[in-house]
Write an enzyme that holds these catalytic residues in place. Structure first.
Site, PDB file in Angstrom:
ATOM      1  N   HIS A 128      -1.281  -0.165   5.584  1.00 35.94           N
ATOM      2  CA  HIS A 128      -1.874   0.843   6.482  1.00 35.94           C
ATOM      3  C   HIS A 128      -0.962   2.041   6.749  1.00 35.94           C
ATOM      4  O   HIS A 128      -0.553   2.285   7.883  1.00 35.94           O
ATOM      5  CB  HIS A 128      -2.309   0.193   7.797  1.00 35.94           C
ATOM      6  CG  HIS A 128      -3.436  -0.781   7.631  1.00 35.94           C
ATOM      7  ND1 HIS A 128      -4.216  -1.206   8.676  1.00 35.94           N
ATOM      8  CD2 HIS A 128      -3.933  -1.408   6.530  1.00 35.94           C
ATOM      9  CE1 HIS A 128      -5.140  -2.059   8.235  1.00 35.94           C
ATOM     10  NE2 HIS A 128      -4.973  -2.197   6.925  1.00 35.94           N
TER      11      HIS A 128
ATOM     12  N   GLN B  37       0.826  -1.219   0.000  1.00 35.48           N
ATOM     13  CA  GLN B  37       0.000   0.000   0.000  1.00 35.48           C
ATOM     14  C   GLN B  37       0.855   1.262   0.000  1.00 35.48           C
ATOM     15  O   GLN B  37       0.328   2.378   0.043  1.00 35.48           O
ATOM     16  CB  GLN B  37      -0.941  -0.009   1.216  1.00 35.48           C
ATOM     17  CG  GLN B  37      -1.961  -1.136   1.134  1.00 35.48           C
ATOM     18  CD  GLN B  37      -2.802  -1.301   2.396  1.00 35.48           C
ATOM     19  OE1 GLN B  37      -2.641  -0.573   3.376  1.00 35.48           O
ATOM     20  NE2 GLN B  37      -3.706  -2.267   2.375  1.00 35.48           N
TER      21      GLN B  37
ATOM     22  N   TYR C  59     -10.685 -10.367   9.476  1.00 32.75           N
ATOM     23  CA  TYR C  59     -10.946 -11.044   8.204  1.00 32.75           C
ATOM     24  C   TYR C  59     -10.930 -12.566   8.370  1.00 32.75           C
ATOM     25  O   TYR C  59     -11.512 -13.291   7.582  1.00 32.75           O
ATOM     26  CB  TYR C  59     -10.015 -10.520   7.111  1.00 32.75           C
ATOM     27  CG  TYR C  59     -10.625  -9.261   6.522  1.00 32.75           C
ATOM     28  CD1 TYR C  59     -11.525  -9.346   5.469  1.00 32.75           C
ATOM     29  CD2 TYR C  59     -10.397  -8.014   7.083  1.00 32.75           C
ATOM     30  CE1 TYR C  59     -12.160  -8.213   4.973  1.00 32.75           C
ATOM     31  CE2 TYR C  59     -11.019  -6.879   6.598  1.00 32.75           C
ATOM     32  CZ  TYR C  59     -11.901  -6.995   5.546  1.00 32.75           C
ATOM     33  OH  TYR C  59     -12.541  -5.879   5.069  1.00 32.75           O
TER      34      TYR C  59
ATOM     35  N   GLU D 157     -15.858   3.130   8.270  1.00 34.14           N
ATOM     36  CA  GLU D 157     -16.515   4.217   8.999  1.00 34.14           C
ATOM     37  C   GLU D 157     -16.396   5.571   8.307  1.00 34.14           C
ATOM     38  O   GLU D 157     -15.450   5.819   7.554  1.00 34.14           O
ATOM     39  CB  GLU D 157     -15.850   4.395  10.383  1.00 34.14           C
ATOM     40  CG  GLU D 157     -15.915   3.191  11.281  1.00 34.14           C
ATOM     41  CD  GLU D 157     -15.213   3.435  12.617  1.00 34.14           C
ATOM     42  OE1 GLU D 157     -14.507   4.463  12.763  1.00 34.14           O
ATOM     43  OE2 GLU D 157     -15.379   2.586  13.517  1.00 34.14           O
TER      44      GLU D 157
HETATM   45 CA   LIG Z   1     -13.868   4.096  15.096  1.00 33.06          CA
END
Ligand SMILES: [Ca+2]
Length: 410
Positions: free
Chosen positions: A185, A121, A302, A281
């Site tokens: 991340h 990433q 996961y 979110e």
């Molecule tokens: Ca949160």
């Protein structure tokens, strides 16, 4: 050849009759207001309040279209509009490109940036312009940087040369410590506040070894930070003056924040956050607050097991304004000012990678009141989106070839 996505009942009828291969339509306008998500959720968790997930579906009545301006981008990640309306776009390998907002003409790769850790990433991530860019040519960029002990998310700064072929005087102004040897991340989104400070999002680097650092105030992982344009802690930060917290911190308890946007009227900061399975979110970000990860979440691992104690609420931790189960894998997002397509005024547009659409979110009084899926029929992982200078939205897709869409009223 331009690929077009047209969304109006009239266009749909036209297409049925002429089936122009360069034009695609989505499904017909919705006949009811059922939620856009129809798949089963991954978890049995209940929302903390009505409307926190699976809100009513809405449909844009104004005819609009999505048009591909270029298909020549190489793994684009971030974009922003230049003062003249062209789009400045990052490519993960470490170059920038400029695309003309009406012709789609693509510049040669713009170099001069530091070496980026182009793996997983990581790579060159976001780009943002200095508020005085028209005078000082200064831009900010985020990237994954190899340092002693691993790699990390860094913020760089430089000046776009007059001939637009190089970034000059590129240097690192902030490093989100500690380093870690991973490829996941990084967060990496930047937003420039109205008062000229840089908000930076980071990730907690994904692994169980680093995940708890999202709750640790002496670590820059899993945070939103607020720094000056020189990379120093911005004045007024909530943990300033404490010896048990980084002075750059703005908020904490985040998993992997790849979306930051400022509300066009209030200037308030919102984020999109990649959660675990079933726990993506949207949050309204306030100074000093704890957004819960990994203590509370609406998702599961996961692997199928619970995250931590398997709880979704705890005193002292913020609830997301909205969450998705199943997930979108939300990356870049933007609010829309309403210039050009009034029906979308102050709506939030969020790019979904795994979901392969752009979510249009209607927000009223701080709560989500409607959701629509845009460009769902295109079949692309949408990476990032910004509002242009001409009342259009511009969105890039992930990978190679990377596409740039212009989305506007017809
Ligand atoms: Ca949160």
């Amino acid at each position: 050849m331009l690929s077009r996505f047209v969304y109006s009942p009239f266009a749909a009828l036209m297409l049925l009759s002429c089936s122009n291969p360069t034009v695609q339509t989505s499904s017909t306008p919705r006949s009811d207001s059922s939620p856009v998500e129809t798949a089963a959720p991954n978890t049995k968790y209940q929302p903390a309040f009505a409307g926190q997930t699976r809100i009513r579906g809405v449909h844009t009545a104004t005819p609009w279209e999505g048009k591909v301006l270029t298909r020549e981008l190489q793994r684009p990640w971030g974009l922003t509009a230049l003062p003249d309306g062209r789009l400045l776009i990052t490519e993960k390998g470490g170059t920038l490109r400029i695309v003309h907002n009406s012709t789609g003409a693509l510049s040669a790769p713009i170099g001069g940036l530091p070496h980026v850790e182009d793996a997983g990433q990581g790579g060159l991530l976001d780009v943002a312009l200095d508020p005085d860019f028209a005078q000082n040519r200064t831009l900010y960029f985020t990237f994954s940087e190899r340092v002693s002990g691993g790699n990390l998310t860094s913020v760089g700064k430089g000046q776009l040369s007059a001939n637009e072929q190089q970034v000059e005087n590129a240097r690192v102004i902030f490093r989100a410590l500690p380093a870690y040897d991973g490829t996941l991340h990084y967060g990496g989104r930047i937003a420039v506040s109205r008062d000229g400070y840089l908000f930076l999002s980071t990730g907690e680097r994904s692994d169980l070894a680093t995940r708890p650092q999202a709750q640790v105030l002496t670590s820059a992982l899993g945070k939103i930070l607020r720094i000056t344009r020189e990379g120093q802690p911005a004045p007024g930060n909530p943990f300033a003056g404490r010896n048990d917290a980084l002075p750059e911190l703005w908020s904490f308890g985040h998993r992997n924040v790849q979306g930051l946007a400022l509300h066009p009227e209030t200037g308030a900061l919102w984020n999109s956050e990649m959660g675990p399975r079933g726990g993506d979110e949207i949050n309204r970000i306030e100074a000093g607050k704890n957004y819960g990860w990994p203590v509370i979440t609406y998702g599961i691992e996961y692997s199928g097991s619970m995250v931590g104690a398997g709880i979704t609420q705890q005193t002292g931790m913020e609830q997301p304004v909205y969450y998705w189960d199943p997930v979108l894998s939300p990356s870049g997002m933007t609010f829309y000012s309403g210039t050009g397509l009034a029906e979308w005024k102050n709506n939030l547009f969020i790019c979904g990678l795994s979901s392969q659409h752009i979510a249009r979110i209607v927000i009223e009084n701080g709560r989500v009141t409607g959701e629509e899926r845009l460009l769902e029929a295109e079949g692309h992982r949408f990476r990032s989106i910004t509002e242009g200078k001409d009342g259009a939205l511009y969105a890039i897709t992930d990978g190679t070839p990377g596409l740039l869409y212009r989305i506007a009223k017809r």
